[in-house]
Design a protein around this motif. Sequence first.
Motif, PDB file in Angstrom:
ATOM      1  N   ALA A  29       0.896  -1.592  -0.086  1.00 42.76           N
ATOM      2  CA  ALA A  29       0.037   0.558  -0.102  1.00 42.76           C
ATOM      3  C   ALA A  29       0.824   1.667   0.239  1.00 42.76           C
ATOM      4  N   LEU A  30       0.466   2.290  -0.548  1.00 38.91           N
ATOM      5  CA  LEU A  30       1.337   3.148  -0.500  1.00 38.91           C
ATOM      6  C   LEU A  30       0.206   4.652   0.781  1.00 38.91           C
ATOM      7  N   PHE A  31       1.408   5.204   1.245  1.00 37.91           N
ATOM      8  CA  PHE A  31       1.343   6.111   2.090  1.00 37.91           C
ATOM      9  C   PHE A  31       1.603   6.940   2.090  1.00 37.91           C
ATOM     10  N   LEU A  32       0.681   8.518   1.787  1.00 40.76           N
ATOM     11  CA  LEU A  32       1.179   9.755   1.300  1.00 40.76           C
ATOM     12  C   LEU A  32       0.320  10.529   3.241  1.00 40.76           C
ATOM     13  N   CYS A  33       1.409  11.085   3.345  1.00 37.75           N
ATOM     14  CA  CYS A  33       1.460  11.557   4.665  1.00 37.75           C
ATOM     15  C   CYS A  33       1.793  13.021   4.943  1.00 37.75           C
ATOM     16  N   ASP A  34       0.417  13.863   4.920  1.00 39.27           N
ATOM     17  CA  ASP A  34       1.328  15.621   5.830  1.00 39.27           C
ATOM     18  C   ASP A  34       1.307  16.148   4.535  1.00 39.27           C
ATOM     19  N   MET A  35       0.908  15.842   3.131  1.00 40.86           N
ATOM     20  CA  MET A  35       0.978  16.823   2.018  1.00 40.86           C
ATOM     21  C   MET A  35       0.590  18.296   1.804  1.00 40.86           C
ATOM     22  N   GLN A  36      -0.189  18.851   2.932  1.00 42.56           N
ATOM     23  CA  GLN A  36      -1.271  20.002   3.266  1.00 42.56           C
ATOM     24  C   GLN A  36      -0.222  21.310   2.924  1.00 42.56           C
ATOM     25  N   GLU A  37      -1.253  22.182   2.273  1.00 38.27           N
ATOM     26  CA  GLU A  37      -1.505  24.022   2.022  1.00 38.27           C
ATOM     27  C   GLU A  37      -0.287  24.569   2.504  1.00 38.27           C
ATOM     28  N   LYS A  38      -0.266  24.524   4.426  1.00 36.90           N
ATOM     29  CA  LYS A  38       0.672  25.169   5.258  1.00 36.90           C
ATOM     30  C   LYS A  38       2.140  24.968   5.296  1.00 36.90           C
ATOM     31  N   PHE A  39       2.480  23.630   5.158  1.00 40.00           N
ATOM     32  CA  PHE A  39       3.332  23.304   4.892  1.00 40.00           C
ATOM     33  C   PHE A  39       4.463  24.241   3.249  1.00 40.00           C
ATOM     34  N   ARG A  40       3.941  24.101   2.411  1.00 35.28           N
ATOM     35  CA  ARG A  40       4.461  24.491   0.669  1.00 35.28           C
ATOM     36  C   ARG A  40       5.397  25.477   1.730  1.00 35.28           C
ATOM     37  N   GLN A  41       5.410  26.686   1.675  1.00 32.88           N
ATOM     38  CA  GLN A  41       6.594  27.567   1.628  1.00 32.88           C
ATOM     39  C   GLN A  41       7.976  27.324   3.047  1.00 32.88           C
ATOM     40  N   ARG A  42       7.266  26.407   4.026  1.00 30.33           N
ATOM     41  CA  ARG A  42       7.732  26.064   5.094  1.00 30.33           C
ATOM     42  C   ARG A  42       9.234  25.082   5.126  1.00 30.33           C
ATOM     43  N   VAL A  43       8.512  23.664   3.864  1.00 31.84           N
ATOM     44  CA  VAL A  43       9.042  22.359   4.323  1.00 31.84           C
ATOM     45  C   VAL A  43      10.244  22.699   3.000  1.00 31.84           C
ATOM     46  N   ALA A  44      11.329  22.316   2.880  1.00 30.10           N
ATOM     47  CA  ALA A  44      12.843  22.732   2.572  1.00 30.10           C
ATOM     48  C   ALA A  44      12.308  21.492   1.231  1.00 30.10           C
ATOM     49  N   PHE A  45      11.944  21.324  -0.309  1.00 27.96           N
ATOM     50  CA  PHE A  45      12.565  21.160  -0.972  1.00 27.96           C
ATOM     51  C   PHE A  45      10.691  20.190  -1.459  1.00 27.96           C
ATOM     52  N   PHE A  46       9.514  21.948  -1.367  1.00 24.37           N
ATOM     53  CA  PHE A  46       7.974  20.884  -1.164  1.00 24.37           C
ATOM     54  C   PHE A  46       7.622  20.794  -2.997  1.00 24.37           C
ATOM     55  N   PRO A  47       7.914  21.546  -3.712  1.00 22.68           N
ATOM     56  CA  PRO A  47       7.107  21.223  -4.644  1.00 22.68           C
ATOM     57  C   PRO A  47       7.923  20.147  -5.464  1.00 22.68           C
ATOM     58  N   GLU A  48       9.219  19.506  -5.220  1.00 18.87           N
ATOM     59  CA  GLU A  48      10.389  18.465  -5.837  1.00 18.87           C
ATOM     60  C   GLU A  48       9.496  16.640  -4.475  1.00 18.87           C
ATOM     61  N   ILE A  49       9.300  16.977  -3.635  1.00 20.25           N
ATOM     62  CA  ILE A  49       8.985  16.571  -2.604  1.00 20.25           C
ATOM     63  C   ILE A  49       7.189  16.218  -3.575  1.00 20.25           C
ATOM     64  N   VAL A  50       6.440  16.733  -3.147  1.00 24.72           N
ATOM     65  CA  VAL A  50       5.314  16.797  -3.940  1.00 24.72           C
ATOM     66  C   VAL A  50       5.536  15.957  -5.352  1.00 24.72           C
ATOM     67  N   SER A  51       6.236  16.099  -6.698  1.00 22.49           N
ATOM     68  CA  SER A  51       6.376  15.600  -7.563  1.00 22.49           C
ATOM     69  C   SER A  51       6.056  14.286  -7.573  1.00 22.49           C
ATOM     70  N   PHE A  52       7.745  13.887  -6.509  1.00 21.39           N
ATOM     71  CA  PHE A  52       7.519  12.384  -6.647  1.00 21.39           C
ATOM     72  C   PHE A  52       6.710  11.610  -5.887  1.00 21.39           C
ATOM     73  N   ALA A  53       6.178  12.596  -5.004  1.00 20.27           N
ATOM     74  CA  ALA A  53       4.940  11.842  -4.082  1.00 20.27           C
ATOM     75  C   ALA A  53       4.110  11.389  -5.271  1.00 20.27           C
ATOM     76  N   ASP A  54       3.658  12.751  -6.389  1.00 20.46           N
ATOM     77  CA  ASP A  54       2.620  12.666  -7.033  1.00 20.46           C
ATOM     78  C   ASP A  54       3.081  11.294  -7.864  1.00 20.46           C
ATOM     79  N   ARG A  55       4.185  10.749  -8.764  1.00 20.17           N
ATOM     80  CA  ARG A  55       4.890   9.807  -9.151  1.00 20.17           C
ATOM     81  C   ARG A  55       4.044   8.845  -8.960  1.00 20.17           C
ATOM     82  N   MET A  56       4.377   8.065  -7.592  1.00 18.88           N
ATOM     83  CA  MET A  56       4.300   7.053  -6.596  1.00 18.88           C
ATOM     84  C   MET A  56       3.079   6.646  -6.797  1.00 18.88           C
ATOM     85  N   LEU A  57       1.590   7.810  -6.579  1.00 22.69           N
ATOM     86  CA  LEU A  57       0.310   7.943  -6.662  1.00 22.69           C
ATOM     87  C   LEU A  57       0.606   7.188  -7.793  1.00 22.69           C
TER      88      LEU A  57
END
Length: 139
Positions: A15-43
């Motif tokens: 199973a694939l678990f996707l943990c807490d990739m939410q709006e408020k983290f967008r500006q605070r988390v390092a490499f957020f766009p890349e993280i989301v892109s890789f997670a989307d590929r997994m999805l």
Amino acid sequence: MAAIRVGKLGIETSALFLCDMQEKFRQRVAFFPEIVSFADRMLQGARILDIPILVSEQYPKGLGPTVPELGTSGMRKISKTCFTMMCPDLEREIESLPRLKSVILCGIETQACIMSTTLDLLEKGFEVHVIADACSSRR
């Protein structure tokens, strides 16, 4: 604690678990766009292979929804207020997957939610595959 081992992933047992990739983290988390892109590929891969996908949101009233570019629109989101994804709602979902042996884990925050989820899953005897390119944190 359970023995730690890494096994092969199987379509019927993962199973694939996707943990807490939410709006408020967008500006605070390092490499957020890349993280989301890789997670989307997994999805997308999980969807093609018909692998179950579980998505969590940490306190969505305060931290906002999962970011739209992740591609989880229309999917059920499991709301939580603790670090681990292993809250009662997610555990019920796991119980509905009797063949589940391996979890593929993506998300944020690595030092809290990803680590807590990994440790809880290992303790329950699951194999955990943390996708490094799809995880990050604020620092």
